[in-house]
Design an enzyme around this catalytic site. Structure first.
Site, PDB file in Angstrom:
ATOM      1  N   LYS A  83      -7.138   6.512 -19.923  1.00 26.51           N
ATOM      2  CA  LYS A  83      -7.397   6.983 -21.282  1.00 26.51           C
ATOM      3  C   LYS A  83      -6.193   6.710 -22.203  1.00 26.51           C
ATOM      4  O   LYS A  83      -5.857   5.568 -22.436  1.00 26.51           O
ATOM      5  CB  LYS A  83      -7.759   8.457 -21.226  1.00 26.51           C
ATOM      6  CG  LYS A  83      -8.814   8.835 -20.171  1.00 26.51           C
ATOM      7  CD  LYS A  83     -10.107   8.059 -20.286  1.00 26.51           C
ATOM      8  CE  LYS A  83     -11.252   8.652 -19.467  1.00 26.51           C
ATOM      9  NZ  LYS A  83     -11.029   8.692 -18.019  1.00 26.51           N
TER      10      LYS A  83
ATOM     11  N   TYR B 278     -14.072  18.172 -16.683  1.00 26.66           N
ATOM     12  CA  TYR B 278     -14.537  16.806 -16.478  1.00 26.66           C
ATOM     13  C   TYR B 278     -15.630  16.798 -15.417  1.00 26.66           C
ATOM     14  O   TYR B 278     -15.427  17.240 -14.290  1.00 26.66           O
ATOM     15  CB  TYR B 278     -13.359  15.921 -16.067  1.00 26.66           C
ATOM     16  CG  TYR B 278     -13.733  14.495 -15.771  1.00 26.66           C
ATOM     17  CD1 TYR B 278     -14.482  13.749 -16.687  1.00 26.66           C
ATOM     18  CD2 TYR B 278     -13.350  13.884 -14.587  1.00 26.66           C
ATOM     19  CE1 TYR B 278     -14.835  12.451 -16.422  1.00 26.66           C
ATOM     20  CE2 TYR B 278     -13.699  12.569 -14.320  1.00 26.66           C
ATOM     21  CZ  TYR B 278     -14.438  11.863 -15.227  1.00 26.66           C
ATOM     22  OH  TYR B 278     -14.795  10.562 -14.952  1.00 26.66           O
TER      23      TYR B 278
ATOM     24  N   ASP C  67      -4.714  19.153 -15.658  1.00 22.77           N
ATOM     25  CA  ASP C  67      -5.202  17.880 -16.177  1.00 22.77           C
ATOM     26  C   ASP C  67      -4.870  17.867 -17.666  1.00 22.77           C
ATOM     27  O   ASP C  67      -5.483  18.562 -18.468  1.00 22.77           O
ATOM     28  CB  ASP C  67      -6.708  17.764 -15.949  1.00 22.77           C
ATOM     29  CG  ASP C  67      -7.291  16.458 -16.497  1.00 22.77           C
ATOM     30  OD1 ASP C  67      -6.602  15.775 -17.279  1.00 22.77           O
ATOM     31  OD2 ASP C  67      -8.443  16.148 -16.151  1.00 22.77           O
TER      32      ASP C  67
ATOM     33  N   ARG D  67       0.830  -1.203   0.000  1.00 24.03           N
ATOM     34  CA  ARG D  67       0.000   0.000   0.000  1.00 24.03           C
ATOM     35  C   ARG D  67       0.866   1.254   0.000  1.00 24.03           C
ATOM     36  O   ARG D  67       0.461   2.302  -0.497  1.00 24.03           O
ATOM     37  CB  ARG D  67      -0.954  -0.004   1.205  1.00 24.03           C
ATOM     38  CG  ARG D  67      -1.884   1.201   1.235  1.00 24.03           C
ATOM     39  CD  ARG D  67      -3.062   0.989   2.173  1.00 24.03           C
ATOM     40  NE  ARG D  67      -2.659   0.568   3.491  1.00 24.03           N
ATOM     41  CZ  ARG D  67      -2.196   1.373   4.457  1.00 24.03           C
ATOM     42  NH1 ARG D  67      -2.051   2.665   4.214  1.00 24.03           N
ATOM     43  NH2 ARG D  67      -1.879   0.900   5.635  1.00 24.03           N
TER      44      ARG D  67
END
Length: 377
Positions: A195, A97, A170, A45
């Site tokens: 993407k 977005y 972004d 983790r």
């Protein structure tokens, strides 16, 4: 960049000499007899060896100092905002977005962030929105989904620096193939690696790359570790595989998008085509300066006949798949307002197109026949 991605930095497994690096599914690692961890790994983790090659490659592509993989693009994006303090002021685009916009106006506001949604294509509007000693972050998305408008990263960076405001971008749809925001003055660049970076519609992933290792970056790193917003080792390996073809995929998809955008601009059943390569004047100059690698593979089309005609057009496509998301090798089409729902700023006659790597003439012919069939309904 083509060499770096195709060879995944040229890394070879030290034990087997494999040209494809292994997947490390282990969750925990052996402590030494002296109570140390000579391997540098304690618990997955916190860290996993499968992440490192991908993070190193992202640093090279974006010309950054450090990178972090996340379990999704949203996990990466919200980690930046969660690293701020309640009461801090942030600026974000009016059109962006949709999921992140909703998160900002819901959870982030409830948590205590002050959020101003601004037309970030207007640098002066961003300047007016800055609150001295209060604004801590400007978040840009460029090109901005789904209208593909551009924000001037360099100019907005110059606004941020005197106020010690972090500028995060972004750059999912630009990809490092087309633009490197850190070289233009941004502090952090974010990708929904689901993407274009992965490019095969089979991995959910996110990534952040920083220009410098700052206290804010250390808080982001802690948020990933403490919150567990990590991706699986298998997905990290899949992402590494996908990025080997990043350059040729993006270049081909961009060529297709340009051809389709230019052709549809002349069609009588199309009222508007949104694509950075079709801009003019100062906007085109910004696109040329900020995206020297190309104008992207995303475009949106407004069709004559309104919402009904748009939905009917999507229903009649054969090659374009009616599905959300973007950036895969296959071409996708969606009626974006239906996805975003009530309150969306997206016109209801708009179709968002994610251009893939198929034959451009066939993609164009399929869209045109669907457009004409949709108007015959």
């Amino acid at each position: 960049m083509a060499t770096l991605t195709a060879q995944a930095l040229g890394l070879v497994d030290s034990q087997t000499r494999s040209v494809v690096l292994p997947i490390y599914p282990a969750t925990t690692y052996l402590r030494d007899t002296d109570n140390q961890y000579c391997s540098g790994h304690v618990y997955s983790r916190d860290d996993n060896p499968t992440y490192k090659p991908v993070e190193s490659l992202l640093c090279k592509l974006e010309k950054g100092e450090d990178a972090l993989l996340f379990g999704s693009g949203m996990a990466a994006a919200v980690a930046v905002f969660q690293a701020l303090r309640p009461g801090d002021h942030v600026i974000a685009p009016k059109v962006m977005y949709w999921s992140l916009r909703n998160w900002l106006l819901g959870f982030a506001t409830d948590w205590g962030l002050q959020v101003s949604l601004v037309d970030c294509t207007d640098t002066e509007a961003v300047a007016r929105a800055i609150i001295p000693n209060k604004t801590r972050l400007v978040w840009l998305e460029t090109p901005a989904n789904p209208m593909w408008t551009l924000s001037d990263i360099g100019a907005i960076s110059q606004l941020c620096k005197p106020h010690q405001i972090t500028l995060a971008v972004d750059s999912t749809c630009a990809t490092p193939v087309l633009s490197q925001p850190l070289t233009l003055g941004a502090d952090i660049v974010m990708h929904s690696a689901t993407k274009y970076l992965n490019g095969h519609s089979d991995v959910i992933a996110g990534a952040l790359i920083t220009a410098q290792d700052t206290p804010l970056w250390q808080r982001i790193r802690t948020i990933r570790r403490a919150g567990g917003a990590v991706m699986s080792p298998f997905d990290a390996s899949q992402l590494s595989r996908g990025m080997r073809t990043l350059v040729i995929r993006v270049q081909q998809a961009c060529r297709n998008a340009v051809a389709i955008a230019e052709a549809l601009q002349q069609h009588p059943l199309v009222t508007h085509v949104h694509y950075p390569g079709l801009l003019s004047g100062e906007a085109l100059a910004l696109a040329q300066r900020q995206m020297p690698g190309g104008y992207g593979a995303m475009l949106s089309v407004q069709v004559r006949g309104g919402e009904a005609a748009a939905i009917a057009t999507a229903a009649h496509t054969k090659l374009w798949k009616r599905a959300t998301s973007l950036g895969g090798v296959e071409s996708l089409i969606e009626h974006r307002a239906s996805i975003e729902g009530q309150g969306t700023p997206v016109p209801n006659d708009l179709l968002r197109l994610s251009t893939g790597i198929e034959d451009a003439d066939e993609l164009l012919a399929d869209f045109i026949q669907a457009l004409e069939a949709g108007h015959d309904v």
